[in-house]
Design a protein around this motif. Structure first.
Motif, PDB file in Angstrom:
ATOM      1  N   GLY A   3      10.062   5.211  -0.552  1.00  0.00           N
ATOM      2  CA  GLY A   3      11.443   5.517  -0.900  1.00  0.00           C
ATOM      3  C   GLY A   3      12.377   5.421   0.287  1.00  0.00           C
ATOM      4  O   GLY A   3      13.469   4.850   0.193  1.00  0.00           O
ATOM      5  N   SER A   4      11.959   5.954   1.437  1.00  0.00           N
ATOM      6  CA  SER A   4      12.785   5.885   2.648  1.00  0.00           C
ATOM      7  C   SER A   4      12.983   4.448   3.097  1.00  0.00           C
ATOM      8  O   SER A   4      14.076   4.051   3.517  1.00  0.00           O
ATOM      9  CB  SER A   4      12.136   6.696   3.772  1.00  0.00           C
ATOM     10  OG  SER A   4      12.047   8.049   3.426  1.00  0.00           O
ATOM     11  N   PHE A   5      11.924   3.664   3.015  1.00  0.00           N
ATOM     12  CA  PHE A   5      12.003   2.258   3.396  1.00  0.00           C
ATOM     13  C   PHE A   5      12.993   1.502   2.514  1.00  0.00           C
ATOM     14  O   PHE A   5      13.831   0.734   2.999  1.00  0.00           O
ATOM     15  CB  PHE A   5      10.624   1.614   3.300  1.00  0.00           C
ATOM     16  CG  PHE A   5      10.652   0.116   3.408  1.00  0.00           C
ATOM     17  CD1 PHE A   5      10.864  -0.500   4.634  1.00  0.00           C
ATOM     18  CD2 PHE A   5      10.493  -0.675   2.284  1.00  0.00           C
ATOM     19  CE1 PHE A   5      10.906  -1.887   4.740  1.00  0.00           C
ATOM     20  CE2 PHE A   5      10.533  -2.060   2.371  1.00  0.00           C
ATOM     21  CZ  PHE A   5      10.743  -2.663   3.604  1.00  0.00           C
ATOM     22  N   LEU A   6      12.923   1.728   1.201  1.00  0.00           N
ATOM     23  CA  LEU A   6      13.817   1.024   0.285  1.00  0.00           C
ATOM     24  C   LEU A   6      15.272   1.387   0.553  1.00  0.00           C
ATOM     25  O   LEU A   6      16.149   0.512   0.558  1.00  0.00           O
ATOM     26  CB  LEU A   6      13.446   1.355  -1.162  1.00  0.00           C
ATOM     27  CG  LEU A   6      12.098   0.808  -1.656  1.00  0.00           C
ATOM     28  CD1 LEU A   6      11.763   1.368  -3.038  1.00  0.00           C
ATOM     29  CD2 LEU A   6      12.111  -0.716  -1.705  1.00  0.00           C
ATOM     30  N   GLN A  61      24.561   0.807  -6.176  1.00  0.00           N
ATOM     31  CA  GLN A  61      23.608   1.890  -5.968  1.00  0.00           C
ATOM     32  C   GLN A  61      22.909   2.247  -7.282  1.00  0.00           C
ATOM     33  O   GLN A  61      21.710   2.539  -7.308  1.00  0.00           O
ATOM     34  CB  GLN A  61      24.326   3.116  -5.404  1.00  0.00           C
ATOM     35  CG  GLN A  61      23.376   4.237  -5.028  1.00  0.00           C
ATOM     36  CD  GLN A  61      23.999   5.213  -4.033  1.00  0.00           C
ATOM     37  OE1 GLN A  61      25.063   4.955  -3.500  1.00  0.00           O
ATOM     38  NE2 GLN A  61      23.342   6.320  -3.793  1.00  0.00           N
ATOM     39  N   GLY A  62      23.664   2.206  -8.385  1.00  0.00           N
ATOM     40  CA  GLY A  62      23.085   2.476  -9.698  1.00  0.00           C
ATOM     41  C   GLY A  62      22.057   1.435 -10.101  1.00  0.00           C
ATOM     42  O   GLY A  62      21.008   1.768 -10.665  1.00  0.00           O
ATOM     43  N   VAL A  63      22.345   0.168  -9.820  1.00  0.00           N
ATOM     44  CA  VAL A  63      21.388  -0.913 -10.118  1.00  0.00           C
ATOM     45  C   VAL A  63      20.132  -0.748  -9.281  1.00  0.00           C
ATOM     46  O   VAL A  63      19.000  -0.886  -9.768  1.00  0.00           O
ATOM     47  CB  VAL A  63      22.031  -2.294  -9.861  1.00  0.00           C
ATOM     48  CG1 VAL A  63      20.990  -3.406  -9.988  1.00  0.00           C
ATOM     49  CG2 VAL A  63      23.182  -2.541 -10.825  1.00  0.00           C
ATOM     50  N   MET A  80      18.052   1.972 -10.599  1.00  0.00           N
ATOM     51  CA  MET A  80      17.380   1.538 -11.821  1.00  0.00           C
ATOM     52  C   MET A  80      16.032   0.899 -11.491  1.00  0.00           C
ATOM     53  O   MET A  80      15.005   1.198 -12.123  1.00  0.00           O
ATOM     54  CB  MET A  80      18.257   0.545 -12.578  1.00  0.00           C
ATOM     55  CG  MET A  80      17.641  -0.027 -13.848  1.00  0.00           C
ATOM     56  SD  MET A  80      18.708  -1.286 -14.569  1.00  0.00           S
ATOM     57  CE  MET A  80      18.475  -2.641 -13.405  1.00  0.00           C
ATOM     58  N   PHE A  81      16.003   0.057 -10.473  1.00  0.00           N
ATOM     59  CA  PHE A  81      14.740  -0.575 -10.075  1.00  0.00           C
ATOM     60  C   PHE A  81      13.786   0.424  -9.426  1.00  0.00           C
ATOM     61  O   PHE A  81      12.564   0.318  -9.572  1.00  0.00           O
ATOM     62  CB  PHE A  81      15.016  -1.756  -9.137  1.00  0.00           C
ATOM     63  CG  PHE A  81      15.600  -2.949  -9.854  1.00  0.00           C
ATOM     64  CD1 PHE A  81      14.843  -3.674 -10.752  1.00  0.00           C
ATOM     65  CD2 PHE A  81      16.913  -3.326  -9.633  1.00  0.00           C
ATOM     66  CE1 PHE A  81      15.376  -4.755 -11.418  1.00  0.00           C
ATOM     67  CE2 PHE A  81      17.462  -4.408 -10.298  1.00  0.00           C
ATOM     68  CZ  PHE A  81      16.690  -5.134 -11.195  1.00  0.00           C
ATOM     69  N   GLU A  82      14.352   1.398  -8.722  1.00  0.00           N
ATOM     70  CA  GLU A  82      13.506   2.469  -8.187  1.00  0.00           C
ATOM     71  C   GLU A  82      12.817   3.222  -9.321  1.00  0.00           C
ATOM     72  O   GLU A  82      11.632   3.574  -9.234  1.00  0.00           O
ATOM     73  CB  GLU A  82      14.339   3.439  -7.353  1.00  0.00           C
ATOM     74  CG  GLU A  82      14.790   2.878  -6.016  1.00  0.00           C
ATOM     75  CD  GLU A  82      15.667   3.850  -5.261  1.00  0.00           C
ATOM     76  OE1 GLU A  82      15.423   4.070  -4.055  1.00  0.00           O
ATOM     77  OE2 GLU A  82      16.607   4.401  -5.863  1.00  0.00           O
ATOM     78  N   ASN A  83      13.552   3.457 -10.404  1.00  0.00           N
ATOM     79  CA  ASN A  83      12.983   4.184 -11.532  1.00  0.00           C
ATOM     80  C   ASN A  83      11.927   3.364 -12.264  1.00  0.00           C
ATOM     81  O   ASN A  83      10.954   3.919 -12.783  1.00  0.00           O
ATOM     82  CB  ASN A  83      14.091   4.625 -12.489  1.00  0.00           C
ATOM     83  CG  ASN A  83      14.932   5.738 -11.908  1.00  0.00           C
ATOM     84  OD1 ASN A  83      14.427   6.589 -11.182  1.00  0.00           O
ATOM     85  ND2 ASN A  83      16.216   5.745 -12.210  1.00  0.00           N
ATOM     86  N   ILE A  84      12.103   2.060 -12.307  1.00  0.00           N
ATOM     87  CA  ILE A  84      11.050   1.196 -12.858  1.00  0.00           C
ATOM     88  C   ILE A  84       9.794   1.328 -12.006  1.00  0.00           C
ATOM     89  O   ILE A  84       8.671   1.438 -12.518  1.00  0.00           O
ATOM     90  CB  ILE A  84      11.518  -0.269 -12.915  1.00  0.00           C
ATOM     91  CG1 ILE A  84      12.636  -0.426 -13.953  1.00  0.00           C
ATOM     92  CG2 ILE A  84      10.353  -1.211 -13.240  1.00  0.00           C
ATOM     93  CD1 ILE A  84      13.276  -1.807 -13.967  1.00  0.00           C
ATOM     94  N   ARG A 100      17.055   9.087 -15.522  1.00  0.00           N
ATOM     95  CA  ARG A 100      16.220   8.283 -14.627  1.00  0.00           C
ATOM     96  C   ARG A 100      15.340   7.328 -15.442  1.00  0.00           C
ATOM     97  O   ARG A 100      14.306   6.860 -14.986  1.00  0.00           O
ATOM     98  CB  ARG A 100      15.384   9.180 -13.716  1.00  0.00           C
ATOM     99  CG  ARG A 100      16.240  10.012 -12.775  1.00  0.00           C
ATOM    100  CD  ARG A 100      15.404  10.875 -11.854  1.00  0.00           C
ATOM    101  NE  ARG A 100      14.878  10.114 -10.736  1.00  0.00           N
ATOM    102  CZ  ARG A 100      14.007  10.604  -9.845  1.00  0.00           C
ATOM    103  NH1 ARG A 100      13.567  11.852  -9.992  1.00  0.00           N
ATOM    104  NH2 ARG A 100      13.563   9.876  -8.857  1.00  0.00           N
ATOM    105  N   THR A 101      15.785   7.070 -16.659  1.00  0.00           N
ATOM    106  CA  THR A 101      15.132   6.072 -17.514  1.00  0.00           C
ATOM    107  C   THR A 101      15.813   4.742 -17.242  1.00  0.00           C
ATOM    108  O   THR A 101      17.038   4.659 -17.267  1.00  0.00           O
ATOM    109  CB  THR A 101      15.278   6.456 -18.998  1.00  0.00           C
ATOM    110  OG1 THR A 101      14.776   7.769 -19.190  1.00  0.00           O
ATOM    111  CG2 THR A 101      14.534   5.484 -19.876  1.00  0.00           C
ATOM    112  N   ALA A 102      15.019   3.723 -16.981  1.00  0.00           N
ATOM    113  CA  ALA A 102      15.604   2.456 -16.516  1.00  0.00           C
ATOM    114  C   ALA A 102      15.957   1.498 -17.641  1.00  0.00           C
ATOM    115  O   ALA A 102      16.926   0.752 -17.544  1.00  0.00           O
ATOM    116  CB  ALA A 102      14.632   1.764 -15.552  1.00  0.00           C
TER     117      ALA A 102
END
Length: 516
Positions: free
Chosen positions: A139-142, A172-174, A177-181, A357-359
């Motif tokens: 998460g920190s890396f991303l 940031q929202g997009v 979204m990929f983080e949640n996937i 947090r649903t993508a």
């Protein structure tokens, strides 16, 4: 998968020749474990494991191909593969986002993930600025990568349609979204919990990812079909495993006794020379506490520390059946592959917190009237606690908000404003998985958490008593298999398969039934 793979190998190689006496004890009332094929609205669906993750070299693919399970006349989940190439990305205020905004963030996220997984060599200005450093979590890396991206384009933001603040908020929202996937892929409730260095050890098979037409359960049933009737005992929940870490085991009359004793919930017991434990990491985590100890004596510290450090998360699937609001074929259900971007600093009060947090939300194939959404972490656990009416209400309001200005509502002249989507796409009933609260699983699959490493996965696979310079006279009492015991293929069905084969071969070699 792990237990039945081991039983299949043991019985086919030695049990059928009466060299070994094999028995499978299953705590539940069905076989399959975290594989559970079902039906919903006339379509075949998977409540648990869904994908063959790469067909090149996958043992699951080979079995499914051999038993002709890859084709079916009955429609099945993801029968037309991954649909995200036809996706539509919409923000929570109901506006479809232009690919010119979505695509750069999509490419950035994929590039970062490839870099983290060792598939990409850093080059160029952005890449070199986020080389990982001393980061511990994915998460920190991303997030460092996203910051580096913004630094690289800050002088280029001259968008006429969107002011700078809104553009950054949507980007940031997009990205989120990929983080949640990725949370659903890994089962980590938060990517800050996912170890950065372990990403490079995880392995995928090459080739396309597919679902199994006749259901994942067909693979399980094929493995079990080798075993004679009665060998699998259902409803036999083990409450305790007694074992003997000492050098020898002598009964009072001096005769040797089988070293492992299983205690069942109904009070019965069973003795064995060896037991292959294939329960989930979630059950093992619960079973190492003194007040609910699963093993007597307690497992050695190297084993309990590995169990404690590794991550085991909750991922749930939710299926929703839509009812058409008209019988006109031209106006049949045509729900999009919807990617949902939550970006507002003041969240839409109509959308419940467990949705945020649903993508995505999409048909399980083409123009199916069955929709699927994935949940992870605390949102997945919350879903398990909700009744069907609460879920239907929450999704109806979410769909209404996201499709407020969508072209998917334009065909109807008599529908308007916020009620359009609720009338156009009416949720009739729902079906959800509940892996987090099921006492036989207590979660979905494992991940390498911050503070753990691939060494812990290897420790999980170590049989007991552990070999020392003084060899035990009763070795291999407790063996461990399951996806959480495979260093490079954890969290997958094929990882579970490989682990079951590994432990079966360990025993077969011990009895000189096979060469090493």
């Amino acid at each position: 998968m792990a237990g039945l793979t081991a039983a299949n190998k043991l019985y086919a190689t030695a049990g059928s020749k009466e060299l070994l006496d094999v028995c499978v004890v299953e705590g539940g009332h069905r076989i399959g474990g975290r594989i559970n094929t079902s039906e919903f609205g006339g379509d075949r669906i998977e409540m648990g494991a869904t994908w063959i993750h790469g067909i090149g070299g996958s043992p699951v693919y080979k079995i499914a191909q051999h038993i002709n399970s890859l084709q079916s006349e009955q429609p099945w989940e993801c029968m037309d593969g991954l649909l995200d190439t036809e996706s539509v990305t919409i923000s929570e205020d109901g506006y479809e986002l232009n690919p010119s905004l979505v695509d750069p963030i999509t490419n950035l996220f994929n590039k970062l993930l490839d870099f983290a997984q060792g598939k990409l060599v850093p080059e160029g200005k952005i890449d070199k600025s986020f080389n990982g450093g001393n980061l511990t979590s994915l998460g920190s890396f991303l997030r460092r990568g996203l910051d580096a991206y913004w630094d690289s384009v800050k002088d280029d933001i001259e968008d006429i349609e969107l002011d700078k603040r809104r553009k950054i908020s949507l980007e940031q929202g997009v990205f989120a979204m990929f983080e949640n996937i990725q949370r659903t892929y890994t089962s980590a409730g938060d990517l800050e919990m996912l170890d950065f260095n372990a990403e490079k050890e995880y392995r995928m098979f090459p080739g396309e990812e597919i679902s199994i037409a006749k259901g994942y359960l067909s693979v399980i049933e094929s493995l079990a079909s080798v075993l004679p009737a009665g060998l699998i005992q259902l409803g036999r929940k083990v409450t305790k495993v007694e074992w003997q870490p000492d050098e020898s085991l002598e009964t009072e009359n001096g005769t040797n006794e089988k070293p492992v004793k299983l205690h069942f919930v109904d009070g019965s017991t069973m003795y064995a020379d060896h037991v292959i434990v294939t329960v989930s990491l979630g059950v093992l985590k619960q079973g190492i506490h003194k007040d609910s100890a699963m093993f007597n004596p307690l497992l050695p510290s190297f084993k309990t520390e590995a169990i404690s450090r590794l991550g085991f998360g909750v991922v749930n699937k939710l299926f929703l059946k839509l009812t058409p609001s008209t019988h006109d074929e031209e106006y049949a259900i045509n729900f999009p592959y919807l990617q949902m971007v939550f970006h507002q600093s003041e969240p839409n009060p109509k959308i419940p917190w467990w949705m945020r947090r649903t993508a995505n939300l999409s048909p399980i194939y083409g123009k199916s009237n069955i929709l699927l959404s994935w949940f992870a972490g605390k949102e997945a656990l919350e879903l398990e606690s909700l009744d069907d009416e609460e879920i239907i209400d929450g999704f109806s309001k979410t769909i209404s908000s996201f499709l407020l200005n969508s072209k998917y509502l334009k065909k109807s002249n008599d529908l308007c404003n916020g009620h359009a989507a609720e009338s156009r796409f009416k949720v009739e009933k729902v079906l959800k998985s509940q892996w987090g609260t099921d006492p036989l699983f207590l979660g979905s699959y494992s991940y390498v958490a911050v503070g753990s490493s691939g060494d812990d996965l290897d420790a999980m696979a170590e049989p007991l008593p552990k070999r020392t310079s003084i060899h035990s006279n009763i070795p291999l009492q407790i063996l461990f298999a399951g996806e959480a015991t495979h260093r490079t293929h954890y969290s997958t069905t094929h990882g579970a398969y490989f682990s079951g084969l590994r432990e079966a071969n360990r025993l077969l070699h011990h009895y000189h039934c096979i060469d090493k």
